[in-house]
Design an enzyme around this catalytic site. Structure first.
Site, PDB file in Angstrom:
ATOM      1  N   ASP A  14       0.848  -1.200   0.000  1.00 35.33           N
ATOM      2  CA  ASP A  14       0.000   0.000   0.000  1.00 35.33           C
ATOM      3  C   ASP A  14       0.884   1.251   0.000  1.00 35.33           C
ATOM      4  OD1 ASP A  14      -2.086  -1.760   0.163  1.00 35.33           O
ATOM      5  OD2 ASP A  14      -2.687  -1.204   2.207  1.00 35.33           O
ATOM      6  N   GLY A  42      -6.339 -10.005   0.952  1.00 40.32           N
ATOM      7  CA  GLY A  42      -6.041 -11.371   1.380  1.00 40.32           C
ATOM      8  C   GLY A  42      -5.022 -11.389   2.499  1.00 40.32           C
ATOM      9  N   GLU A 141      -9.761  -9.923  -5.170  1.00 38.67           N
ATOM     10  CA  GLU A 141      -8.608  -9.232  -5.758  1.00 38.67           C
ATOM     11  C   GLU A 141      -7.696 -10.191  -6.521  1.00 38.67           C
ATOM     12  OE1 GLU A 141      -7.957  -5.178  -3.147  1.00 38.67           O
ATOM     13  OE2 GLU A 141      -6.798  -6.935  -2.564  1.00 38.67           O
ATOM     14  N   ASN A 186     -19.738  -5.331   2.509  1.00 34.20           N
ATOM     15  CA  ASN A 186     -20.108  -4.069   3.146  1.00 34.20           C
ATOM     16  C   ASN A 186     -21.289  -3.486   2.370  1.00 34.20           C
ATOM     17  OD1 ASN A 186     -19.086  -2.809   0.872  1.00 34.20           O
ATOM     18  ND2 ASN A 186     -17.228  -2.067   1.860  1.00 34.20           N
ATOM     19  N   GLY A 224     -20.227  -0.345   8.842  1.00 29.56           N
ATOM     20  CA  GLY A 224     -19.412   0.703   9.463  1.00 29.56           C
ATOM     21  C   GLY A 224     -19.942   1.080  10.831  1.00 29.56           C
ATOM     22  N   THR A 250      -8.962   1.989   6.611  1.00 27.51           N
ATOM     23  CA  THR A 250      -8.354   0.968   5.739  1.00 27.51           C
ATOM     24  C   THR A 250      -8.179  -0.343   6.512  1.00 27.51           C
ATOM     25  OG1 THR A 250      -7.093   2.740   4.685  1.00 27.51           O
ATOM     26  CG2 THR A 250      -6.407   0.484   4.194  1.00 27.51           C
ATOM     27  N   ALA A 251      -8.647  -1.434   5.894  1.00 22.67           N
ATOM     28  CA  ALA A 251      -8.512  -2.788   6.452  1.00 22.67           C
ATOM     29  C   ALA A 251      -9.445  -3.080   7.630  1.00 22.67           C
ATOM     30  CB  ALA A 251      -7.063  -3.116   6.837  1.00 22.67           C
ATOM     31  N   ASP A 254     -11.314  -6.072   6.520  1.00 16.28           N
ATOM     32  CA  ASP A 254     -10.418  -7.241   6.536  1.00 16.28           C
ATOM     33  C   ASP A 254     -10.227  -7.748   7.969  1.00 16.28           C
ATOM     34  OD1 ASP A 254     -10.061  -6.899   3.790  1.00 16.28           O
ATOM     35  OD2 ASP A 254      -8.330  -5.590   4.086  1.00 16.28           O
ATOM     36  N   SER A 284      -9.015  -1.417  14.917  1.00 19.73           N
ATOM     37  CA  SER A 284      -8.165  -1.165  13.742  1.00 19.73           C
ATOM     38  C   SER A 284      -8.387   0.234  13.173  1.00 19.73           C
ATOM     39  CB  SER A 284      -8.391  -2.229  12.660  1.00 19.73           C
ATOM     40  OG  SER A 284      -9.549  -1.955  11.905  1.00 19.73           O
ATOM     41  N   GLY A 289      -2.971   2.766   8.634  1.00 24.75           N
ATOM     42  CA  GLY A 289      -2.379   1.721   7.806  1.00 24.75           C
ATOM     43  C   GLY A 289      -3.193   0.443   7.812  1.00 24.75           C
TER      44      GLY A 289
HETATM   45  O1  RIB Z   1      -9.019  -3.627   2.349  1.00 21.48           O
HETATM   46  C1  RIB Z   1      -7.901  -2.784   2.376  1.00 21.48           C
HETATM   47  C2  RIB Z   1      -6.945  -3.181   1.306  1.00 21.48           C
HETATM   48  O2  RIB Z   1      -7.530  -2.953   0.048  1.00 21.48           O
HETATM   49  C3  RIB Z   1      -5.662  -2.373   1.291  1.00 21.48           C
HETATM   50  O3  RIB Z   1      -4.668  -2.903   2.134  1.00 21.48           O
HETATM   51  C4  RIB Z   1      -5.282  -2.376  -0.173  1.00 21.48           C
HETATM   52  O4  RIB Z   1      -4.164  -3.146  -0.465  1.00 21.48           O
HETATM   53  C5  RIB Z   1      -6.510  -2.871  -0.919  1.00 21.48           C
HETATM   54  O5  RIB Z   1      -6.323  -4.138  -1.387  1.00 21.48           O
END
Ligand code: RIB
Length: 305
Positions: A14, A42, A141, A186, A224, A250-251, A254, A284, A289
């Site tokens: 990233d 992933g 992805e 989401n 969210g 971000t993430a 994930d 998170s 990051g």
């Molecule tokens: O879900 C967040 C991710 O989406 C980031 O880390 C980026 O790499 C994108 O794949």
């Protein structure tokens, strides 16, 4: 180590800029900072599952370059089995260009690089990993045909199959739905899958009902700050989100997916696994990051209940 959670998916470096707001088309903005951070949906989910208590293996591809080596090293440092993280000669590692604004929202452009080489044949070489797993997780992805291949094979093997349909790409192939135990979109992904507007618990419930009619086992729509909607054929339950001060989202999705999977693999109930994933995701977003923001089991246990 025998992995109980196996992730088949992307690894990205990233490239993250912070800016006061997201740029408009044709506009140049002055950013406030720039960092390179290990990411990829992933790999982020693999790190989340590992930090949150699972034994994890990752199947994916990087380029034959420094970013690829750094991403592999980042996973190895978490104790993740990387025997199936393959470096592709002559290819670059996947990257994500990310802008995060002052309200903690982000915009992301991804370039697949090595992720585009995760062919069904690559996964087949590591069928033993899938066979040993309790839970198999995919996102979108990597090539779509590979995701379908993994879902089908994991269903044949009797695994708990999770699909996080991210990023949003539109409706899924119809034959995929019966192969999925937990579909975790989401709001925008739920809209892309169903064509229905999703921006609330009520609209999420309508989208989940459509997806279950198509054959999915269970649906968790992450919303969210509005929490998550967990829908089964028999019931729908709303889980409120823990309240935190967001710095970078971000993430977060994930982290939820990885935490949910780790908790299921440990034998927790679905409701416990959702709450565990929610607290992990909330923590998170208080940090910047992708992978650096993902909390540990101890962090989650320390969160006031
Ligand atoms: O879900 C967040 C991710 O989406 C980031 O880390 C980026 O790499 C994108 O794949």
């Amino acid at each position: 180590m025998q992995a109980n959670v196996v992730i088949v998916g992307s690894l990205n470096m990233d490239l993250v800029t912070r800016a006061p707001r997201l740029p408009r088309a044709g506009e140049t903005l002055a950013g406030q900072s720039f960092v390179t951070v290990p990411g990829g949906k992933g790999a982020n989910q693999a790190v989340a599952a590992a930090r949150l208590g699972a034994k994890v293996a990752m199947i994916g591809c990087v380029g034959n370059d420094a970013y690829g080596e750094q991403l592999r090293a980042a996973l190895l440092a978490e104790g993740i089995d990387c025997q199936a993280v393959t470096a592709v000669a002559g290819e670059s590692t996947g990257v994500a260009l990310i802008v995060v604004d002052d309200s903690s929202q982000n915009a992301i452009v991804i370039v697949a690089g090595g992720n585009g080489h995760v062919a069904p044949a690559v996964v087949d070489r590591f069928d033993a990993l899938l066979s040993q797993a309790q839970v198999v997780i995919c996102q979108l992805e990597i090539p779509v045909e590979t995701v379908g291949h993994v879902l089908k094979r994991s269903r044949e093997l009797g695994k708990i199959v999770i699909l996080n349909p991210a990023p949003a790409v539109g409706p899924l192939p119809d034959d995929w739905y019966p192969w999925i135990d937990y579909l975790i979109p989401n709001e925008s992904e739920a809209t892309a899958l169903t064509g229905l507007p999703v921006d609330s618990v009520t609209t999420a419930q309508a989208a989940a009902a459509t997806l279950m009619k198509a054959g999915v086992g269970k649906v968790i729509v992450t919303l969210g700050e509005q929490g998550a909607l967990f829908a089964t054929q028999a019931s729908a339950q709303h889980f409120a989100a823990p309240k935190v001060q967001a710095v970078d989202t971000t993430a977060a999705g994930d982290t939820f997916v990885g935490g949910f999977a780790a908790a299921l693999a440990e034998g927790k109930s679905e409701a416990e696994a959702i709450r565990f994933g929610q607290v992990a995701a909330a923590l998170s977003v208080t940090r910047s990051g992708a992978q650096p923001s993902i909390p540990t089991v101890e962090d989650v246990q320390g969160y006031p209940s």
